[in-house]
Enzyme design. Structure first.
Site, short mmCIF file in Angstrom:
data_model
loop_
_atom_site.label_atom_id
_atom_site.label_comp_id
_atom_site.label_asym_id
_atom_site.label_seq_id
_atom_site.Cartn_x
_atom_site.Cartn_y
_atom_site.Cartn_z
N ASN A 61 0.87 -1.18 0.00
CA ASN A 61 0.00 0.00 0.00
C ASN A 61 0.91 1.23 0.00
OD1 ASN A 61 -1.76 2.05 0.65
ND2 ASN A 61 -2.74 0.97 2.35
N HIS A 79 -10.28 6.32 -0.87
CA HIS A 79 -10.15 5.59 0.40
C HIS A 79 -11.24 4.53 0.54
CE1 HIS A 79 -8.16 9.46 2.11
NE2 HIS A 79 -7.21 8.60 1.80
N GLU A 93 -6.73 -1.84 5.51
CA GLU A 93 -6.88 -1.92 4.06
C GLU A 93 -6.19 -3.16 3.53
OE1 GLU A 93 -5.32 2.11 4.04
OE2 GLU A 93 -6.81 2.65 2.54
N GLU A 107 -7.45 7.38 14.30
CA GLU A 107 -7.27 6.34 15.33
C GLU A 107 -6.45 6.82 16.51
OE1 GLU A 107 -5.60 2.85 13.37
OE2 GLU A 107 -6.97 3.20 11.70
N ARG A 138 -2.62 -1.65 -3.54
CA ARG A 138 -3.67 -0.64 -3.45
C ARG A 138 -3.36 0.44 -4.47
NH1 ARG A 138 -3.59 4.38 0.49
NH2 ARG A 138 -5.45 5.40 -0.30
N ARG A 163 -2.64 18.84 1.10
CA ARG A 163 -3.67 19.21 0.11
C ARG A 163 -4.70 20.14 0.75
NH1 ARG A 163 -4.99 13.12 -1.44
NH2 ARG A 163 -3.42 12.67 0.13
#
Ligand code: AMP
Length: 393
Positions: free
Chosen positions: A7, A178, A380, A329, A90, A237
């Protein structure tokens, strides 16, 4: 069957080696802060836990360091790269072409490249990961799971922009990102709620940040759009801005289009507001009274609150709000800022539960909160491994 999941993010690579179908994790780890002299390399297996600070210039060096660890004579977990049967990658943008897990071939790689201008921080890094993995693990089958896939259910009224129809027909629409993470945590939340029909708001806060409205297990709206640039304030961003600013910067301030693109993707967000893009640094500075850092945290939380309000309206209610990914988290402060003064919606955080550090699924709302507030570690990698295994089976 050993499946390696790769990933690659804009400045990180997460990896996980799983034995499927048992889902047993053989080893996992990540490299953070790629491009810095103080990149953090971690590796964890049943017997060893390694953390190294080292210089890692780019994703290529990163994947080589990871392979060295996997094959290490003493601490490694593989005898040969041939021990890996499949690799799941991913990839962020799959456009409307790919809505399912896909075996990688030249056509798929070309499509990922073609879509790179739409995900300039990710698709090039994702493709680099694929090319490197093909070189290093040349006997493994390589698959891709696209972040856009979960959002294929967003209705036209939410994904279409109010611009001429011919542009929609040319693929200009909101795609959503996502998706693997939002899918994984929303399924966990649905299992926990144990209810037939659910309304969830899933907030993924990492280097990239996005929020999704999920009704009965399906994504129905999402904060990112055509590219993973819209919506929430992110590490580098800007998230939502008025598009007139781009024309003003080019026509009046003399920026080139390329410079504006670079500025909005790589030099904006928390980095522009504070000088840091790692939330740990920003929180530490804010605790010492740094006014820019305090303001940036407030701006970030305010934007999230506005989307929560919008999605409660879109679904006519909400059962649970989910926080996930690096910031969601781990940052009790961000969760506290987001959930503050939300009593109109009957959203109440339990401060003590919120402050407890844990890496497991937890409920952090107070008992009088009508809306559940859940912290759900995303995975993921496991989601991708399951999808790859299902396809191979
Ligand atoms: P991700 O993209 O999910 O790997 O998340 C990366 C982001 O999580 C970085 O901006 C980190 O600053 C942030 N993060 C990781 N650990 C913590 C922590 N303990 N407190 C605050 N932010 C954290």
């Amino acid at each position: 069957m050993n499946i390696l999941i790769i990933n690659s993010g804009s400045s990180s690579i997460k990896y996980q080696l799983l034995e499927m179908p048992s889902t047993q994790v053989i080893c996992l780890g990540m490299i953070e802060r790629i491009g810095s002299k103080e990149a953090i390399l971690t590796f964890k297996s049943q017997d060893y836990k390694i953390e190294r600070i080292c210089e890692i210039h780019n994703h290529k060096t990163g994947l080589e360091r990871i392979t060295d660890l996997l094959l290490d004579n003493e601490k490694g977990v593989l005898k040969s790269t041939d021990d890996i049967e499949a690799i799941g990658h991913r990839v962020v943008h799959g456009g409307s072409t790919y809505t399912k897990t896909t075996l990688i071939n030249e056509e798929v790689k070309n499509k990922i490249k073609t879509l790179s201008p739409l995900a300039p921080l990710h698709n090039p890094a994702n493709l680099e990961g694929i090319l490197m993995a093909e070189e290093i693990f040349d006997t493994a089958k390589q698959f891709v799971v696209f972040d856009t896939a979960f959002h294929g259910t967003i209705p036209v009224k939410a994904k279409k922009y109010a611009i001429p129809n011919e542009l929609y027909n040319k693929g200009i629409q909101a795609y959503g990102f996502h998706g693997t993470s939002h899918k994984y945590v929303s399924e966990k939340a649905n299992a926990f709620l144990d209810k037939k029909n659910t309304k969830l708001i899933s907030i993924h806060l990492g280097n990239g940040c996005s929020i999704t409205a999920i009704k009965d297990g399906k994504s129905i709206d999402h904060s990112m759009g055509f590219a993973p640039s819209n919506g929430l304030v992110m590490g580098t961003r800007s998230g939502d801005i008025d598009h007139a600013i781009i024309f003003y910067m080019v026509n009046t301030l003399g920026y080139s289009l390329g410079e504006v693109n670079e500025l909005l993707n790589k030099e904006s967000g928390m980095l522009a507001l504070t000088g840091f893009n790692d939330l740990r640094d920003i929180e530490s500075e804010a605790s010492k009274g740094n006014a820019s850092c305090i303001l940036a945290l407030e701006m970030n939380a305010y934007r999230i609150k506005k989307y929560i309000g919008a999605y409660i309206a879109a679904m006519n209610g909400v059962d649970a709000i989910i926080f996930t990914a690096g910031i969601g988290e781990n940052s009790s402060l961000m969760r506290q800022l987001v959930c503050k003064d939300m009593d109109y919606f009957n959203i109440h955080l339990d401060d003590a539960k919120n402050d407890l550090r844990s890496s497991t699924f937890r409920e952090v709302n107070s008992i009088d909160s009508k809306i559940k507030i859940l912290v759900i570690p995303t995975n993921e990698e496991l989601e991708i491994a399951k999808q790859v295994f299902d396809l191979l089976s």
